[in-house]
Design an enzyme around this catalytic site. Structure first.
Site, mmCIF file in Angstrom:
data_model
loop_
_atom_site.group_PDB
_atom_site.id
_atom_site.type_symbol
_atom_site.label_atom_id
_atom_site.label_comp_id
_atom_site.label_asym_id
_atom_site.label_seq_id
_atom_site.Cartn_x
_atom_site.Cartn_y
_atom_site.Cartn_z
ATOM 1 N N ALA A 117 0.835 -1.200 0.000
ATOM 2 C CA ALA A 117 0.000 0.000 0.000
ATOM 3 C C ALA A 117 0.867 1.246 0.000
ATOM 4 O O ALA A 117 1.678 1.459 0.901
ATOM 5 C CB ALA A 117 -0.903 0.006 1.228
ATOM 6 N N TYR A 149 6.584 11.779 4.680
ATOM 7 C CA TYR A 149 5.652 10.672 4.433
ATOM 8 C C TYR A 149 5.739 10.246 2.965
ATOM 9 O O TYR A 149 5.903 9.060 2.648
ATOM 10 C CB TYR A 149 4.244 11.117 4.799
ATOM 11 C CG TYR A 149 3.165 10.087 4.557
ATOM 12 C CD1 TYR A 149 3.346 8.770 4.964
ATOM 13 C CD2 TYR A 149 1.965 10.430 3.941
ATOM 14 C CE1 TYR A 149 2.352 7.817 4.755
ATOM 15 C CE2 TYR A 149 0.965 9.495 3.732
ATOM 16 C CZ TYR A 149 1.166 8.185 4.135
ATOM 17 O OH TYR A 149 0.180 7.255 3.918
ATOM 18 N N LYS A 153 7.215 6.696 1.508
ATOM 19 C CA LYS A 153 6.398 5.804 0.685
ATOM 20 C C LYS A 153 6.989 5.640 -0.719
ATOM 21 O O LYS A 153 6.880 4.564 -1.319
ATOM 22 C CB LYS A 153 4.962 6.333 0.610
ATOM 23 C CG LYS A 153 4.166 6.021 1.854
ATOM 24 C CD LYS A 153 4.040 4.511 2.005
ATOM 25 C CE LYS A 153 3.075 4.100 3.066
ATOM 26 N NZ LYS A 153 2.939 2.634 3.121
#
Ligand code: UDP
Length: 348
Positions: A117, A149, A153
Site C-alpha cells: 500500500a 511521508y 512511501k
C-alpha cells in the site's frame, strides 16, 4: 487462499480482512496496534478462519512464520495521517521504510506475492491533474516534515519494484487516494471523521486553509474491491496503480455536505494551516487520480457517491450498523452471510 494482512487491525486492513473472510479465505493479521485498534476486528475474532497476532513487523521470526503460512501478503501496516506525520516524523520514516523492507525480505525468501500500500501523497505538489502513475513526483523540501511521508512511501515503492525487477518477487504497488469510511479515526488528522465528529457534537467544523483545496474521497469498500481485483487479476504484478475515486470536491463543499447530512447546527470555521499543523505547512490544492489503469486491469472503478460515503461515516459515529450503499458492499455482505451460515464466519 491464505492471506497475511499487516496492519490488519487498521482502518483499511480490517475492512480487507472482512472481505477476504467473506469470500472464504483464511486471514492472518499482524498488527502492533500503534494506530490500529482491537475494536476494528472484535467482530471477526470468533471466526475459525481468522487469526491475529498483536506484534511488530520487527519480530522477524514471527513475520517469517506468518509469511510462510500465507499465499499472499497485503502490506498495509504504515504510519499514516498528516497530523501523525507532522508530529512524529521519525516514527513515520522508520515504520514505513523498515517495515516494508522486512516484509519484502521475508516474502522474497518464499516468493510470496506482496501487495504494497502506497499513497497519493507521493505525487506531492504536482499540479498535473489527473495524476497518472508514470507522472513526475513533486515533493517539497526536506525541512518541511509533511514530505517525509511521501518520501518514505516513494522509497517503499522503489524497493518493492526493485524486488520485482531484480529478484522476480511478485509485487503490486497501489497508491490510495483519500480512502474514507466507517472505522477511520480522526485522531491522526483525517478530514472526514473530524468533520463528522464535529458536526455530530455541535462543535465548529474546522476547515484548514481556504477550503478551496480539493480531494476525491473513495469509500473503503470500493478500495477493498479494487485491492482484491488487482491481486486476483495477475496483471498488476510489477505495476503501480492508483486506487481511488475521481469525484472531486472542495473541502468547503465537504464541510457543507457533512453539516447537511448530519443535520447539524455546527458553525463552519476557517483555521490557518500554521495553527492547524505547523508554521510553513504546505498543502496541495488539487488531488485527482487517473483511474484508467485501475479500470483497465480490474474492470472496476469506485462509484460510491459522496453523500452515501458521508452517511456511512455518520452512521458509524452514531454507533449504528454500517449502511449498505453499493453493489460491492451488498455483495460483500451477502457473501459474508453465506459463509457464516455455512460454517461460522462473522458478518460485517
Ligand atoms: N482538513 C481540514 N480540516 C480538518 C482536517 C483536514 O480542512 O479537520 C483538510 C486538510 O488540510 C487537507 C484536506 O482537509 O487539505 C484533507 O486532509 P486529510 O488529512 O484528510 O488528507 P490529505 O489529503 O491531506 O492526505
Amino acid at each position: 487462499m491464505r492471506a497475511l494482512v499487516t496492519g490488519g487491525a487498521g482502518f483499511i486492513g480490517s475492512h480487507l480482512a472482512e472481505a477476504l473472510l467473506a469470500r472464504g479465505d483464511d486471514v492472518f493479521i499482524l498488527d502492533d496496534l500503534s494506530t490500529g485498534s482491537v475494536e476494528n476486528i472484535r467482530h471477526l475474532k470468533s471466526c475459525a478462519k481468522f487469526h491475529y497476532v498483536f506484534d511488530a513487523l520487527q519480530n522477524r521470526h514471527l513475520l517469517a512464520e506468518m509469511v510462510d503460512e500465507s499465499d499472499v501478503v497485503f502490506h498495509l501496516a504504515a504510519a499514516v495521517g498528516v497530523r501523525l506525520i507532522v508530529e512524529s516524523p521519525v516514527r513515520t520514516i522508520e515504520t514505513n521504510v523498515n517495515g516494508t523492507q522486512l516484509v519484502l525480505e521475508a516474502a522474497s525468501k518464499k516468493r510470496k506475492t506482496v501487495f504494497a500500500a502506497s499513497t497519493s501523497e507521493v505525487y506531492g505538489k504536482s499540479t498535473n491533474v489527473p495524476f497518472c502513475e508514470d507522472s513526475d513526483l513533486v515533493l517539497g523540501p526536506t525541512t518541511k516534515g509533511r514530505w517525509s511521508y511521501a518520501a518514505s512511501k516513494a522509497l517503499d515503492e522503489f524497493l518493492g519494484l526493485s524486488y520485482w525487477k531484480e529478484k522476480g518477487l511478485p509485487v503490486i504497488v497501489a497508491r490510495f487516494f483519500n480512502t474514507v469510511g466507517p472505522r477511520q479515526t480522526g485522531r491522526y488528522g483525517m478530514v472526514l471523521p473530524n468533520f463528522v465528529s464535529q458536526a455530530l457534537s455541535g462543535e465548529p467544523i474546522t476547515i484548514y486553509g481556504t477550503g478551496k483545496q480539493s480531494r476525491c474521497f473513495c469509500h473503503v469498500n470500493d478500495a477493498v474491491q479494487a485491492i482484491l481485483r488487482l491481486v486476483d487479476s495477475g496483471q498488476a504484478v510489477g505495476e503501480v496503480v492508483n486506487v481511488g475515486s475521481d469525484q472531486e470536491v472542495t473541502i468547503e463543499e465537504l464541510a457543507q455536505v457533512v453539516k447537511q447530512r448530519a443535520d447539524s447546527s455546527s458553525a463552519i470555521v476557517y483555521v490557518p494551516y500554521d495553527q492547524a499543523y505547523e508554521p510553513g505547512f504546505e498543502d496541495m490544492l488539487r488531488r485527482v487520480p487517473s483511474l484508467e489503469k485501475l479500470e483497465m486491469i480490474t474492470k472496476f472503478s469506485p462509484q460510491t457517491p459522496l453523500p452515501a460515503i458521508v452517511d456511512s461515516v455518520i452512521d458509524h459515529f452514531r454507533g449504528k450498523r454500517e449502511v449498505l450503499t453499493t453493489d460491492a458492499e451488498a455483495e460483500i455482505a451477502l457473501l459474508a452471510r453465506a459463509v457464516s451460515e455455512a460454517g461460522g464466519t462473522a458478518t460485517p
